[in-house]
Write an enzyme that holds these catalytic residues in place. Structure first.
Site, short mmCIF file in Angstrom:
data_model
loop_
_atom_site.label_atom_id
_atom_site.label_comp_id
_atom_site.label_asym_id
_atom_site.label_seq_id
_atom_site.Cartn_x
_atom_site.Cartn_y
_atom_site.Cartn_z
N LYS A 24 0.73 -0.87 15.19
CA LYS A 24 2.19 -0.85 15.56
C LYS A 24 2.13 -2.22 16.46
O LYS A 24 3.45 -2.45 16.90
CB LYS A 24 2.39 0.34 16.41
CG LYS A 24 2.36 1.55 15.82
CD LYS A 24 3.43 1.44 14.53
CE LYS A 24 3.52 2.56 13.79
NZ LYS A 24 4.13 2.46 12.33
N TYR B 31 3.83 6.00 10.10
CA TYR B 31 3.16 4.91 9.80
C TYR B 31 3.90 3.73 9.13
O TYR B 31 3.83 2.62 9.43
CB TYR B 31 1.94 5.29 8.96
CG TYR B 31 0.83 4.20 8.88
CD1 TYR B 31 -0.58 4.57 9.57
CD2 TYR B 31 0.97 3.03 8.12
CE1 TYR B 31 -1.39 3.68 9.44
CE2 TYR B 31 -0.35 2.22 7.99
CZ TYR B 31 -1.47 2.57 8.86
OH TYR B 31 -2.36 1.65 8.77
N PRO C 94 -4.78 -0.40 18.22
CA PRO C 94 -4.59 -0.88 17.00
C PRO C 94 -4.75 -0.07 16.07
O PRO C 94 -4.38 0.02 14.70
CB PRO C 94 -5.65 -1.89 16.75
CG PRO C 94 -6.77 -1.63 17.83
CD PRO C 94 -5.80 -1.07 18.98
N TYR D 156 -9.51 5.20 7.54
CA TYR D 156 -9.84 5.70 8.64
C TYR D 156 -10.89 6.62 8.73
O TYR D 156 -10.63 7.72 8.21
CB TYR D 156 -8.47 6.23 9.39
CG TYR D 156 -7.27 4.89 9.57
CD1 TYR D 156 -7.26 4.45 10.60
CD2 TYR D 156 -6.43 4.71 8.38
CE1 TYR D 156 -6.12 3.61 11.09
CE2 TYR D 156 -5.57 3.93 8.75
CZ TYR D 156 -5.33 3.42 10.14
OH TYR D 156 -4.50 2.45 10.36
N HIS E 164 0.87 -1.29 -0.22
CA HIS E 164 0.11 0.05 0.14
C HIS E 164 0.79 1.32 -0.21
O HIS E 164 1.82 1.30 0.88
CB HIS E 164 -0.85 -0.03 1.27
CG HIS E 164 -2.20 -0.85 1.17
ND1 HIS E 164 -3.26 -0.80 1.94
CD2 HIS E 164 -2.49 -1.95 0.52
CE1 HIS E 164 -4.14 -1.86 1.52
NE2 HIS E 164 -3.60 -2.55 0.65
#
Length: 389
Positions: A296, A384, A292, A200, A72
């Site tokens: 991580k 990220y 979550p 998100y 991604h």
């Protein structure tokens, strides 16, 4: 029986450490309380940082990941219908690999089998002894029969509820914890993902996340009160609520289906310091838990493994202790950065009970900064995709 490194816990962190050490010529024995089938039935997250994916490849367990995993380049953030893209690759030159933790664990088991590593299942009543001496050992039972495993070092990879962390005296440990006032209701369904990258979504009704495992397996979540139970939520109720929290265009193309797994996970942050006591080293969830939101958990376990592996190789090959002596400090420095990122993302995207209008505007301002400021997007992308080891 004797080995060089006794590893408590046969999850991904324990298996990854065992695989790397064995490939370096360092003998291990892995003790796991549950059966292999049970370990492989656990549903966990599936976003791998660049460093974690590289470490799996270095362990010789990355072939299927590279064939079946999905790279991604970024993710989407949404707030009450508005959605924008954060381009990880364009911002910092790195990507993430979407590949389920269950699949990672299966690949590591296969890799362990291929090299003839020792993994003992059904190990109960595990106890750690003489950890500050030069001759620590582990006692355990299998099918009621008592066993003793001598070793040079013990790696505690047995999770939050395992025996390893409590084996460090309470007066030695300092623990930090934050418990969030909500959980995630998640379902797994054999449906195509609604988007090719994660979404998100912040919404006045609560947070939602659209994720996936592969082209025909989707993982979706919604924020729920801690008082809710799985029985409170039918599949139909979940899908209806998930649609409400997604932007209209996303909701319109959502493909729904029966859930094949449904669970509620509470959100918490937890860190224990130090991560070493005598000959015992803590790895992964035995030392820390993250919400979550930032993906991580497994990735921090992988960085712990990296630091411990480096230190043990230095000890055995060069007879130097600098690496193992610095293990806790190096691991914790990265852990706290990941904790900050996960806390920040969780705070920005969720609706907190009792939040004021001011709190909501601060969340909106954080999202607006990410949408309009390339420096903010780069900072998110770097965290990220994973800070350097």
């Amino acid at each position: 029986m004797r080995t060089q490194v006794a590893i408590i816990g046969g999850g991904p962190s324990g298996l990854l450490l065992s695989q790397l050490l064995n490939k370096a010529g360092i003998a291990t024995v892995v003790l796991e309380r549950k059966s292999r089938d049970y370990v492989l039935s656990r549903i966990r997250a599936g976003v791998l940082e660049t460093g974690a994916a590289d470490l799996i490849r270095a362990a010789g367990a990355g072939t299927r990941m590279d064939r079946e995993g999905h790279l991604h380049d970024g993710c989407y953030l949404a707030s009450n219908g508005r959605m924008f893209h954060v381009d990880f690759k364009g911002s910092c030159g790195k990507q993430v690999m979407v590949y389920g933790q269950t699949e990672v664990t299966k690949d590591l088991y296969d890799a362990q089998d291929a090299i003839g590593a020792t993994v003992i299942h059904g190990a109960e009543e595990v106890a750690l002894h003489d950890l500050t001496s030069d001759a620590p050992y582990v006692s355990y039972t299998v099918n009621g029969a008592a066993h003793r495993l001598g070793c040079d070092f013990v790696a505690g990879c047995d999770g939050f509820h395992g025996v390893s962390r409590p084996s460090m005296p309470a007066e030695v440990r300092r623990e930090y914890e934050k418990v969030y006032p909500f959980g995630w209701l998640g379902i797994l369904s054999r449906t195509p993902p609604v988007e090719h990258e994660l979404i998100y979504a912040a919404h006045d009704r609560g947070f939602a996340l659209a994720s996936m495992r592969h082209a025909m397996l989707s993982r979706y979540y919604i924020q729920v009160p801690l008082t809710d139970t799985v029985e409170d939520w039918s599949d139909e109720a979940f899908w209806a609520e998930f649609r409400r929290r997604m932007p209209e265009a996303v909701a319109a193309r959502l493909v729904t289906g029966p859930s094949i797994e449904k669970s509620i996970a509470p959100l918490r942050s937890f860190v224990t310091e130090p991560m070493r006591w005598g000959r015992l080293f803590l790895c992964g969830d035995a030392a820390h838990i993250v919400p979550p939101t930032g993906a991580k958990g497994l990735n921090l376990a992988a960085s712990d493994v990296h630091y411990l592996y480096e230190g043990l190789v230095q000890h055995y090959r060069q007879n130097q202790s600098a690496g193992i002596d610095a293990y806790s400090q190096r691991a914790l420095a990265r852990i706290w950065q990941a904790m900050r990122f996960s806390w920040s993302l969780t705070t920005m995207m969720h609706r907190f009970p009792g939040a004021s209008d001011y709190d909501r505007r601060m969340q909106d301002s954080e999202l607006a900064q990410l949408e309009t400021n390339p420096v903010a997007r780069r900072l998110m992308a770097e965290n990220y995709t994973g800070l350097p080891y």
